[in-house]
Design an enzyme around this catalytic site. Sequence first.
Site, PDB file in Angstrom:
ATOM      1  N   HIS A 262       0.732  -1.193   0.057  1.00 13.22           N
ATOM      2  CA  HIS A 262      -0.135  -0.082   0.081  1.00 13.22           C
ATOM      3  C   HIS A 262       0.860   1.184  -0.084  1.00 13.22           C
ATOM      4  O   HIS A 262       1.767   1.226   0.606  1.00 13.22           O
ATOM      5  CB  HIS A 262      -0.934  -0.119   1.181  1.00 13.22           C
ATOM      6  CG  HIS A 262      -2.274   0.882   1.066  1.00 13.22           C
ATOM      7  ND1 HIS A 262      -1.963   2.155   1.063  1.00 13.22           N
ATOM      8  CD2 HIS A 262      -3.386   0.562   0.675  1.00 13.22           C
ATOM      9  CE1 HIS A 262      -3.222   2.767   0.989  1.00 13.22           C
ATOM     10  NE2 HIS A 262      -3.911   1.847   0.722  1.00 13.22           N
ATOM     11  N   ASP A 315      -8.042  -5.350  -0.168  1.00 12.70           N
ATOM     12  CA  ASP A 315      -8.426  -6.232  -1.266  1.00 12.70           C
ATOM     13  C   ASP A 315      -7.937  -7.760  -1.194  1.00 12.70           C
ATOM     14  O   ASP A 315      -8.683  -8.681  -1.890  1.00 12.70           O
ATOM     15  CB  ASP A 315      -7.724  -5.610  -2.537  1.00 12.70           C
ATOM     16  CG  ASP A 315      -8.517  -4.361  -3.021  1.00 12.70           C
ATOM     17  OD1 ASP A 315      -9.742  -4.411  -2.742  1.00 12.70           O
ATOM     18  OD2 ASP A 315      -7.919  -4.016  -3.789  1.00 12.70           O
TER      19      ASP A 315
HETATM   20  N1  CMC Z   1       4.058  -7.571  -4.247  1.00 19.42           N
HETATM   21  C1  CMC Z   1       5.561  -7.533  -4.144  1.00 19.42           C
HETATM   22  N2  CMC Z   1       6.137  -6.519  -4.106  1.00 19.42           N
HETATM   23  C2  CMC Z   1       5.657  -5.276  -3.711  1.00 19.42           C
HETATM   24  C3  CMC Z   1       4.194  -5.260  -3.665  1.00 19.42           C
HETATM   25  C4  CMC Z   1       3.382  -6.423  -3.862  1.00 19.42           C
HETATM   26  N3  CMC Z   1       2.346  -6.385  -3.779  1.00 19.42           N
HETATM   27  N4  CMC Z   1       3.956  -4.010  -3.641  1.00 19.42           N
HETATM   28  C5  CMC Z   1       5.011  -3.257  -3.421  1.00 19.42           C
HETATM   29  N5  CMC Z   1       6.157  -4.137  -3.580  1.00 19.42           N
HETATM   30  C6  CMC Z   1       7.563  -3.663  -3.492  1.00 19.42           C
HETATM   31  C7  CMC Z   1       8.037  -3.147  -4.796  1.00 19.42           C
HETATM   32  O1  CMC Z   1       8.264  -4.111  -5.910  1.00 19.42           O
HETATM   33  C8  CMC Z   1       8.739  -2.071  -4.530  1.00 19.42           C
HETATM   34  O2  CMC Z   1      10.098  -2.880  -4.530  1.00 19.42           O
HETATM   35  P1  CMC Z   1      11.474  -2.163  -4.936  1.00 19.42           P
HETATM   36  O3  CMC Z   1      11.773  -1.139  -4.052  1.00 19.42           O
HETATM   37  O4  CMC Z   1      12.460  -3.487  -4.667  1.00 19.42           O
HETATM   38  O5  CMC Z   1      11.201  -1.996  -6.390  1.00 19.42           O
HETATM   39  C9  CMC Z   1       8.652  -1.708  -3.333  1.00 19.42           C
HETATM   40  O6  CMC Z   1       7.806  -2.672  -2.752  1.00 19.42           O
HETATM   41  C10 CMC Z   1       7.821  -0.510  -3.171  1.00 19.42           C
HETATM   42  O7  CMC Z   1       6.861  -0.383  -4.123  1.00 19.42           O
HETATM   43  P2  CMC Z   1       6.142   0.715  -4.777  1.00 19.42           P
HETATM   44  O8  CMC Z   1       5.659   0.428  -6.083  1.00 19.42           O
HETATM   45  O9  CMC Z   1       7.115   2.068  -4.757  1.00 19.42           O
HETATM   46  O10 CMC Z   1       5.093   1.376  -3.737  1.00 19.42           O
HETATM   47  P3  CMC Z   1       3.735   2.024  -4.256  1.00 19.42           P
HETATM   48  O11 CMC Z   1       3.397   2.789  -3.056  1.00 19.42           O
HETATM   49  O12 CMC Z   1       3.858   3.032  -5.299  1.00 19.42           O
HETATM   50  O13 CMC Z   1       2.577   0.799  -4.454  1.00 19.42           O
HETATM   51  C11 CMC Z   1       0.702  -0.356  -4.651  1.00 19.42           C
HETATM   52  C12 CMC Z   1       1.677   0.625  -3.749  1.00 19.42           C
HETATM   53  C13 CMC Z   1      -0.595  -0.649  -4.014  1.00 19.42           C
HETATM   54  C14 CMC Z   1       0.513   0.058  -6.091  1.00 19.42           C
HETATM   55  C15 CMC Z   1       1.495  -1.706  -4.698  1.00 19.42           C
HETATM   56  O14 CMC Z   1       1.900  -2.196  -3.324  1.00 19.42           O
HETATM   57  C16 CMC Z   1       0.971  -2.744  -5.439  1.00 19.42           C
HETATM   58  O15 CMC Z   1       1.016  -2.680  -6.705  1.00 19.42           O
HETATM   59  N6  CMC Z   1       0.388  -3.703  -4.966  1.00 19.42           N
HETATM   60  C17 CMC Z   1      -0.478  -4.890  -5.516  1.00 19.42           C
HETATM   61  C18 CMC Z   1      -1.828  -4.309  -6.076  1.00 19.42           C
HETATM   62  C19 CMC Z   1      -2.841  -4.211  -4.776  1.00 19.42           C
HETATM   63  O16 CMC Z   1      -3.015  -4.956  -4.107  1.00 19.42           O
HETATM   64  N7  CMC Z   1      -3.460  -2.831  -5.048  1.00 19.42           N
HETATM   65  C20 CMC Z   1      -4.700  -2.764  -4.044  1.00 19.42           C
HETATM   66  C21 CMC Z   1      -4.221  -1.601  -3.053  1.00 19.42           C
HETATM   67  S1  CMC Z   1      -5.133  -1.308  -1.627  1.00 19.42           S
HETATM   68  C22 CMC Z   1      -6.765  -0.559  -2.280  1.00 19.42           C
HETATM   69  C23 CMC Z   1      -6.667   0.748  -2.405  1.00 19.42           C
HETATM   70  O17 CMC Z   1      -6.922   1.370  -1.016  1.00 19.42           O
HETATM   71  O18 CMC Z   1      -6.785   1.271  -3.444  1.00 19.42           O
END
Ligand code: CMC
Length: 379
Positions: A262, A315
Amino acid sequence: MTTDDITLHRGLAGVYFDRSATTFIDGKEGVLEYRGYNIDELAELSTFEETAYLLIHGELPTQTQLDNYDADLKGARELPEQIFDILALIKDSHPMDALRTAVSALAGFDPDRNDNSAEATIRKGLRLTSQVPSIVMAHHNIRAGKDPIKPSTTLNHAGNFLYMMDGKEPSAQAMNLMDKDFVLHADHGSNASAFTARVVAGTAADLHGAITAGIAALSGPSHGGAAENVMQMAREIGKAENAADYVQDLLSNRKRVMGFGHRVYKAEDPRAGHLREGVKDLSEEMGQPEWYRILEAVVDAMKPYTRRGIHVNVDFFAGVIYYLNGIPQDLFVPIFAVGRIPGWTIQVIEQFEHNILIRPLLQYTGKRNRKYVPIAERG
Ligand code: CMC
């Protein structure tokens, strides 16, 4: 200004862009409050109707206020005939595309169109809160070649939503879980869809426009689409013993495990735990305990990542609950939208209250000062 003077905030992570008195989130501690009330209390003690009232009006309702609000919601469930015609024309669309199109079209039928006052926006938001479930289930039936089911005039919001799927009165447990799910999804600060809605409202466009855009933002897998993908993942895993290898395979290919991570929560999403018990109970009750075991095995496989702040989000458990309730996978994101209408509405009202055009800057990285070459002279 030189490029050295520019601080980029890609994804606007960590940027405060305005004030809000609606939803408090402490991502480090995993705390979520609507209007000062902790989500843990609201999820267990409140209802969607009461929580929606709280979000919109700022205070918990008295019994009379709640009865009136509930009656208004129930009275606003019908859709104009033309919306059914539109849904029939786009029956093969993804339900989120159908929902977005129908909400956009509803703008033209709303008695308060062209009125962006707070009072009118509250009325429009109330109507949309009731109409959105009707749209989702009307499209669901129309695409299956069936007639839409007339909304119930007696069931609560959650019960009516499930009822309009197949015309059968849902069990008390199914209704309670759906209600809890709607409470948990009702608002969530400046997430991508609420921010989108605020950007639209910032131009003084209306609530229908803001919510149409919010629905578009919600449809992506990084935001609302994850529940659908979690269910897909659970199906692919098939049985709990396969979960660790499946997760390892995803991570070694630098793919994401859906339902984890998240932008704001670096502790467990406080909404997730309320649905965990629901999955456990429902999957056992329905004689399909494997689903819960699969999800728990995924959680175990992801344990090493909690150190990096990657925990389950709302989710993760939601998808299996919907599945066990017989809801098709592509309706999972629309369910999120059904719960989120009060949140989008109040955020648009807040935006209107002290409106400002939201217009950030982009650092230009392209070429400059190029000479125009007539087409005949281009190589
Ligand atoms: N699985 C594996 N690695 C992850 C995940 C995940 N679900 N989420 C983040 N990471 C890793 C990511 O690869 C990155 O690693 P590195 O620094 O080595 O590249 C690190 O954690 C930081 O990730 P980020 O993309 O910079 O984090 P973000 O804040 O931009 O992403 C997110 C948030 C929700 C888009 C992401 O966690 C994700 O894609 N999760 C899966 C989709 C999901 O479950 N979405 C529902 C969100 S909750 C509903 C809502 O409130 O909208």
